[in-house]
Design a protein around this motif. Structure first.
Motif, short mmCIF file in Angstrom:
data_model
loop_
_atom_site.label_atom_id
_atom_site.label_comp_id
_atom_site.label_asym_id
_atom_site.label_seq_id
_atom_site.Cartn_x
_atom_site.Cartn_y
_atom_site.Cartn_z
N LYS A 1 -10.29 -5.28 -7.22
CA LYS A 1 -11.20 -4.54 -6.10
C LYS A 1 -8.73 -4.18 -5.70
CE LYS A 1 -15.12 -6.08 -4.75
NZ LYS A 1 -15.84 -5.15 -5.62
N PHE A 2 -9.02 -2.88 -4.96
CA PHE A 2 -8.47 -1.90 -3.92
C PHE A 2 -8.42 -2.52 -2.63
CE2 PHE A 2 -8.18 1.81 -6.86
CZ PHE A 2 -8.48 1.38 -7.97
N ALA A 3 -7.37 -3.30 -2.01
CA ALA A 3 -7.52 -3.98 -0.52
C ALA A 3 -7.85 -2.75 0.68
CB ALA A 3 -6.41 -4.83 0.19
N MET B 1 0.67 -0.75 0.22
CA MET B 1 0.29 -0.02 -0.25
C MET B 1 0.84 1.48 -0.48
SD MET B 1 -3.03 -0.96 2.57
CE MET B 1 -3.68 -2.40 1.96
N LEU B 2 0.00 2.20 0.02
CA LEU B 2 0.98 3.71 -0.28
C LEU B 2 0.00 4.57 0.19
CD1 LEU B 2 3.21 5.19 -1.67
CD2 LEU B 2 2.05 5.48 -3.78
N ASP B 3 -1.37 4.96 -0.47
CA ASP B 3 -2.13 6.71 0.26
C ASP B 3 -3.15 5.17 1.57
OD1 ASP B 3 -3.51 4.91 -1.96
OD2 ASP B 3 -5.02 5.83 -1.17
N GLY B 4 -3.69 4.51 0.70
CA GLY B 4 -4.10 3.38 1.85
C GLY B 4 -5.94 4.48 1.89
N THR B 5 -6.07 5.57 0.51
CA THR B 5 -7.48 5.43 0.70
C THR B 5 -8.49 5.39 -0.79
OG1 THR B 5 -6.35 7.74 0.09
CG2 THR B 5 -6.64 7.33 2.14
N GLY B 6 -7.29 4.30 -1.32
CA GLY B 6 -8.28 4.90 -2.35
C GLY B 6 -7.51 5.69 -3.45
N MET B 7 -6.96 5.88 -2.86
CA MET B 7 -6.60 6.94 -4.45
C MET B 7 -4.85 6.70 -5.46
SD MET B 7 -3.06 9.17 -5.07
CE MET B 7 -2.13 9.66 -3.34
N CYS B 8 -4.38 5.83 -4.96
CA CYS B 8 -3.32 5.26 -6.42
C CYS B 8 -3.18 3.65 -6.90
CB CYS B 8 -1.40 4.51 -5.23
SG CYS B 8 -1.81 3.57 -4.52
N GLY B 9 -4.30 2.71 -6.35
CA GLY B 9 -4.01 1.65 -6.85
C GLY B 9 -2.64 0.62 -6.66
N SER B 10 -2.25 0.54 -5.66
CA SER B 10 -0.48 0.30 -5.55
C SER B 10 -1.79 -1.54 -4.68
CB SER B 10 0.64 1.00 -4.59
OG SER B 10 0.86 0.06 -4.11
N CYS B 11 -2.41 -0.98 -4.24
CA CYS B 11 -2.86 -2.46 -3.63
C CYS B 11 -3.82 -3.29 -4.49
CB CYS B 11 -3.40 -2.54 -1.95
SG CYS B 11 -5.40 -1.03 -2.39
N ARG B 12 -4.26 -2.97 -5.00
CA ARG B 12 -5.00 -3.82 -6.32
C ARG B 12 -4.84 -5.55 -6.16
NH1 ARG B 12 -2.49 -0.95 -10.30
NH2 ARG B 12 -1.57 -2.14 -12.23
S1 FES Z 1 -3.08 1.68 -1.49
FE1 FES Z 1 -3.58 3.05 -2.99
S2 FES Z 1 -5.55 2.50 -3.72
FE2 FES Z 1 -4.68 1.42 -1.54
#
Ligand code: FES
Ligand SMILES: Cc1cc2nc3c(=O)[nH]c(=O)nc-3n(C[C@H](O)[C@H](O)[C@H](O)COP(=O)(O)OP(=O)(O)OC[C@H]3O[C@@H](n4cnc5c(N)ncnc54)[C@H](O)[C@@H]3O)c2cc1C
Ligand SMILES: Cc1cc2nc3c(=O)[nH]c(=O)nc-3n(C[C@H](O)[C@H](O)[C@H](O)COP(=O)(O)OP(=O)(O)OC[C@H]3O[C@@H](n4cnc5c(N)ncnc54)[C@H](O)[C@@H]3O)c2cc1C
Ligand code: SF4
Lengths: 467, 274
Positions: free
Chosen positions: B234-236, B215-226
């Protein structure tokens, strides 16, 4: 304007455009006709008195020029760098018809930078000092306003409301304020120091900034109401990355532009390992899309050391949404353009890493809803494009995290907040502006909405106190 | 600055930290996490909120040394501070609504299982727990879990404590005898959660897993956690971290977890560790 040489600048993150010298600024200002019915002002979303500040430059009184600018624009050093002037003030300048409009953007940047380097930007405005003394301020000061999101919309509304005398708190979910100015736009176009300075000014106006505050999770709007906030301005931006929905998009080496740029800009991954956050660098990078976000991703890749960087775009050059100057800069930096091309699938190796992208060639048909000519796939035109890193930059939408906790707030079909031009929403004490209302747009439009919403909030609260 | 009030080493590679954060302590629910940053140059890393009510204005986390940042975290002490703490993030656990839940916790997974199990007990549900670890000294929270239920089963890979073997061995034994669980909740290393999901699919018991994607931002902004869940992306961080284990594409997720391996190793080495 002097610029860093392309061969040099692809090896660093320093600013590309180097700004006017005072002599250059005065020379350019002298071309301005000081029109009575100035087209340039009408072309400016925040109505800066453009002939006014240019007249001061002519006289060499840069300090006064800065005061005129700051009257309407809280972030001039930002706007002077990233506004699409060619489609706004400069397009509407009378001299544009003769082919050479006044370089309003460059002049704005010059004055703002001059103010920063001479410490002028540190001084709160005279007007604000007077405000502090008058009673209106004392009354207003008892009213707390919450701004959610610290991008250009939130910062602008906060500054204007603070100048009017309200107690303003900005809540920001990341650990640093600025929104896209901080995590999206790279250092070489907008140095973070500039963002810091302009934010510092807004703090001096009395605005409090609470970072690491994800509204909707740590607190809801209802809880903030209980804490005494009388009005809200939602400016959470377009913080949901869109993907293409094609096969292979979750392979290693496929980034959303948001992830890629946030790693590099907010987390300083370009300084790894001095900074801890990593980012991968490709030998052959494909960036999908041709807006500012795509161009920034491509130019960042280049600077990270990618061998070959290509913009893959489904329409032709004349439809590219990015600023003209950025496209020119990208070309100079050796970025390639694969136009009229749509990716349909991304291939990977067994170990999960990207290997190539299958694409289709397009031709352009009649214009679509956006007014741009629509791309149509040419049958049997499939080809494979080798790449080991893909950045998807095809747009962003409204992030639902906060909105899903305010069911009474009306949204449109795309999930954006429904708000009138003054930022009023379906909930009386909630106002909204910026990309969360318009969808991904521009810094100056977000600021314009922030300004209008500040006025509307003031009206709303004044009425509240009067009855 | 967020102050560390208490620090305890649970074993050589796992530590427990209590951090002062009244707002997060007030808002947090079982299953949620925080994202922290230790220093200006540091990475943002997600960690489960282990405790959020004792004492009232603190939260606690349990950290496994896995790389530079977690090494660094475990070297901090009471009195030190963290630069940033954002949360609570993620959706609260759905498991707390179930009546009979079988937890399978591997390693530090117990840190997340515990607050959920406790919440289920408070709602008058019943819990059973399979605790797994590499070796006896890696087990954490056994005593606390035993205080919640008499049904705590332990296995270690090397047989130094409890049953020798994997948690899935114990799981299949239990599922053969007892078919009354409403839910299996697996939390631990990806390979373990994948194995548990495969097994429970066979027994047709609903299974939740808590995914630890990067994860990076943890708010659904970056998509790293998909992650791919039931053929959908899904975004974890915002859709999860909890998902239906039978629908998760673990193979893809395991590959994605290795995205920054080389750089992470370099970072850890430079920081003076192996
Ligand atoms: S950590 Fe960036 S969207 Fe989930
Ligand atoms: C890479 C890139 C390059 C661009 N280049 C240009 C350019 O050259 N010129 C131009 O004019 N425009 C450009 N744009 C567009 C421009 O940046 C945006 O239109 C503008 O920033 C929108 O401002 P905003 O205030 O609405 O939102 P944002 O700048 O997106 O800020 C929103 C803020 O809200 C925060 N937030 C979100 N949810 C929450 C929550 N629940 N609680 C608390 N905080 C929250 C976010 O973290 C963020 O900091 C670019 C955009 C990108 C992404
Ligand atoms: C929702 C969630 C809850 C978590 N809860 C806990 C917990 O309670 N206790 C605990 O010890 N660990 C937990 N983790 C895992 C923890 O985040 C990683 O161990 C940590 O980020 C590793 O950072 P590092 O710099 O020490 O190691 P690195 O060397 O950077 O990486 C080591 C491994 O950790 C994983 N990782 C690296 N960066 C991240 C990141 N930004 N986000 C997620 N995973 C990453 C990768 O798989 C990598 O192989 C959780 C992860 C998630 C997503
Ligand atoms: S329209 Fe052009 S020439 Fe006229 S005042 Fe504006 S900038 Fe100057």
């Amino acid at each position: 304007m002097k610029e860093q040489n392309p061969q040099e600048r692809i090896n660093n993150f320093n600013e590309v455009a180097l700004g006017y010298t005072p002599e250059q600024a005065i020379l350019e200002a002298k071309r301005c006709l000081g029109c009575k019915n100035a087209g340039c002002i009408q072309g400016c979303p925040v109505e800066i008195d453009i002939p006014g500040f240019i007249a001061e430059i002519k006289k060499g009184s840069f300090d006064k020029a800065y005061q005129v600018l700051k009257e309407k624009n809280n972030l001039p050093a930002v706007c002077g760098r990233v506004c699409p002037q060619e489609t706004q003030c400069e397009k509407a300048c009378v001299l544009a018809k003769k082919g050479k409009p006044i370089a309003v953007g460059s002049l704005e940047r010059f004055v703002a930078d001059w103010a920063i380097s001479h410490g002028v930007s540190e001084r709160p405005e005279q007007k604000f000092k007077e405000l502090e003394r008058n009673t209106q301020y004392a009354i207003g000061n008892t009213k707390k306003i919450a701004i959610i999101g610290s991008g250009p919309a939130g910062l602008t509304a906060a500054a204007d409301l603070a100048k009017t005398g309200y107690q303003v708190i900005i809540f920001e979910s990341l650990h640093a304020v600025g929104g896209v100015l901080r995590y999206g736009i790279p250092e070489f176009r907008l140095p973070k120091e500039i963002v810091d300075t302009e934010v510092g000014y807004i703090e001096k106006l009395g605005v409090k900034m609470e970072v690491n505050a994800v509204i909707g999770r740590i607190k809801t709007i209802d809880q903030l109401r209980v804490e005494g906030f009388k009005a809200f301005f939602i400016a959470t931006g377009a913080g949901l990355p869109y993907f293409l929905g094609i096969k292979g998009e979750n392979l290693n080496g496929v980034y959303s532009a948001n992830e890629f740029l946030t790693r590099v800009n907010l987390m300083n991954a370009y300084r790894f390992p001095d900074y801890d956050t990593p980012v991968n660098i490709g030998r052959k990078v494909a960036v999908i899309g041709a807006g500012n976000v795509a161009l920034d991703s491509a130019r960042v890749s280049r600077r990270l050391g990618a061998g070959e960087v290509t913009i893959v775009y489904r329409r032709s050059e004349s439809e590219m949404p990015a600023r003209f100057e950025e496209i020119k800069h990208a070309r100079e930096e050796g970025i390639k353009f694969e136009l009229l091309t749509s990716p349909i699938k991304i291939y990977g190796y067994e170990n999960g890493w990207v290997r190539a992208m299958r694409c289709l060639r397009n031709r352009l048909a009649e214009p679509d809803a956006s007014g741009r000519r629509r791309p149509v796939a040419i049958p049997d035109s499939e080809f494979d494009f080798d790449c080991d890193l893909v950045v998807v930059a095809v747009g962003q939408g409204p992030n639902p995290l906060l909105l899903s906790t305010i069911p009474e707030l009306k949204l449109n079909k795309r999930g954006n907040i429904e708000a009138d031009p003054e930022g009023r929403t379906s909930v009386p004490d909630i106002f909204a502006g910026g990309d969360i209302v318009t969808g991904a747009a521009t810094v100056i439009e977000a600021m314009g909405m922030g300004k209008r919403a500040a006025r509307a909030i003031d009206n709303y609260l004044t009425k509240l106190i009067n009855c | 600055m967020y102050r560390i009030l208490k620090k305890e080493d649970l074993n050589p590679s796992v530590c427990y930290l209590e951090i002062s954060s009244p707002q997060i302590a007030k808002a947090a629910q079982p299953g949620q996490f925080i994202i922290l940053r230790i220093t200006e140059k540091g990475e943002r890393i997600p960690l489960t909120i282990h405790g959020f009510d004792e004492p009232e204005d603190t939260i606690s986390i349990i950290v496994q040394k896995a790389g530079k940042t977690t090494d660094q975290l475990c070297s901090l002490n009471a009195g030190d501070g963290l630069l940033d703490l954002a949360g609570p993030l993620g959706k609260p656990s759905l498991a707390v609504k179930e009546k009979r839940v079988l937890f399978i916790a591997g390693g530090v997974g117990a840190a997340e299982a515990y607050p959920i199990a406790r919440a289920i007990k408070q709602e008058r549900g019943e819990v059973a727990v399979i605790l797994g670890a590499k070796s006896a000294e890696d087990l954490i929270l056994e005593k606390q879990l035993r205080a919640l239920t008499s049904k705590v089963y332990v296995s270690t890979d090397d047989g130094s404590y409890g049953r020798k073997g994997f948690v899935t061995d114990l799981l299949s034994e239990i599922l053969l005898k007892d078919k009354s669980f409403d839910l299996i909740y697996a939390i631990g290393p990806l390979a373990m959660m994948a194995a548990v999901s495969n097994l429970s699919r066979h027994y047709k018991v609903k299974t939740l897993v808590s995914l630890n994607s990067i994860m990076l931002d943890g708010t659904g902004m970056c998509g790293s956690c998909r992650v791919t869940v039931g053929n959908e992306t899904k975004f974890a961080c915002v859709d999860g971290p909890e998902f239906d284990g039978h629908l998760v594409d673990f193979d893809e997720l395991m590959k994605r977890q290795a995205r920054f391996k080389k750089k992470e190793c370099r970072s850890r080495k430079l920081a003076g560790k192996k």
